[in-house]
Enzyme design. Sequence first.
Site, PDB file in Angstrom:
ATOM      1  N   ALA A  52      -4.577  -2.065   3.842  1.00  0.00           N
ATOM      2  CA  ALA A  52      -3.407  -2.896   4.833  1.00  0.00           C
ATOM      3  C   ALA A  52      -2.522  -1.796   4.320  1.00  0.00           C
ATOM      4  CB  ALA A  52      -2.243  -3.483   3.536  1.00  0.00           C
ATOM      5  N   CYS A  53      -2.398  -0.170   3.739  1.00  0.00           N
ATOM      6  CA  CYS A  53      -1.818   1.031   4.513  1.00  0.00           C
ATOM      7  C   CYS A  53      -2.783   2.262   4.930  1.00  0.00           C
ATOM      8  CB  CYS A  53      -2.345   1.971   2.215  1.00  0.00           C
ATOM      9  SG  CYS A  53      -0.984   3.545   2.242  1.00  0.00           S
ATOM     10  N   PRO A  54      -1.937   2.336   5.492  1.00  0.00           N
ATOM     11  CA  PRO A  54      -2.147   3.607   6.911  1.00  0.00           C
ATOM     12  C   PRO A  54      -2.451   4.443   5.895  1.00  0.00           C
ATOM     13  CG  PRO A  54       0.342   3.047   6.842  1.00  0.00           C
ATOM     14  CD  PRO A  54      -0.468   2.402   5.915  1.00  0.00           C
TER      15      PRO A  54
END
Length: 322
Positions: A52-54
Amino acid sequence: MTTERKITDWVPKDSKTGEFNRLASTFRHQISRTSSDLPPESNRYHLYVSYACPWAHRTLIVRALKGLEKHISVSVVHWHMGPSGWRFGEEGEGEEIQKAPEPNTGAKFMRDIYNTVEGYDGRFTVPLLWDKKMNRIVNNESSEIIRMFYEEFDDILPEEKRGNSYYKEEDRQRIDEFNGWVYETVNNGVYKSGFATTQEAYEKAVISLFSSLDKIEAILRESSGPYIFGSSLTEADIRLYPTIIRFDPVYVQHFKTNLKMIRHDYPNIEKWLRHLYWDIPAFRETTNFEHIKKHYTKSHPQINPHGITPLGPVPDILPKNA
């Protein structure tokens, strides 16, 4: 009496400006071919990420582009971030999620790994690069991790994967300049918009964000190739992609960055995005829309208290030649 600030309190409740300020990463050790302390070795280092984390996403992209999958192992945390931060999975959750206790440290949460450092009082973020040999944290700054991956492991890679083509000496000034304003107004700008707790802070961030997207659109329109700086994929593309791939599916509605959409209003950014996703496996195979959409919509109760995940837009990304 003071109360401990929750991990999910992105802006302090007593903030007068309502602005989100991202704190600097703490662990900044460097893997290097010239280092006796942290030399590049196969299967010595482990990467903790969230799909989920860019910021974690960029490290997964470079790991795949460089063919480091066999040399640097990975654990994916669960997409949900609760009051205790990122957690590892439980039986019955997705196969791609590392189950707790994770094998390197026995941790159930990312905070457990950070707390192996005595007196640590910072954030419990991903990505995090771990030294399995010495049982210690190496680095948790994504911009530095990807640059270590560019060439420090080249001696253990096949010839076709060697060389630093993503951050060439002659391109570094313009890449750094591009990264500078893109980080402030786009990569972090979407968070400044979404986590703002005053109208003034929100409008300031959103206006800057779309001004920069307009600028990127113009750069790609004038580019001589499919990438930011012409015919070669560079760090500028790698660092921008994780934000843009999340823009229409999440940021437009969740972070209220809804003045325009990439697919409808930025034809050159959209063409660039579809090329990266559909034509280069390192981008598509590290993009997990389920984790992305569920994380944001179910981990930010101050924005979305009922944790409802919108069904649209459909599809998450348009077909290559739509």
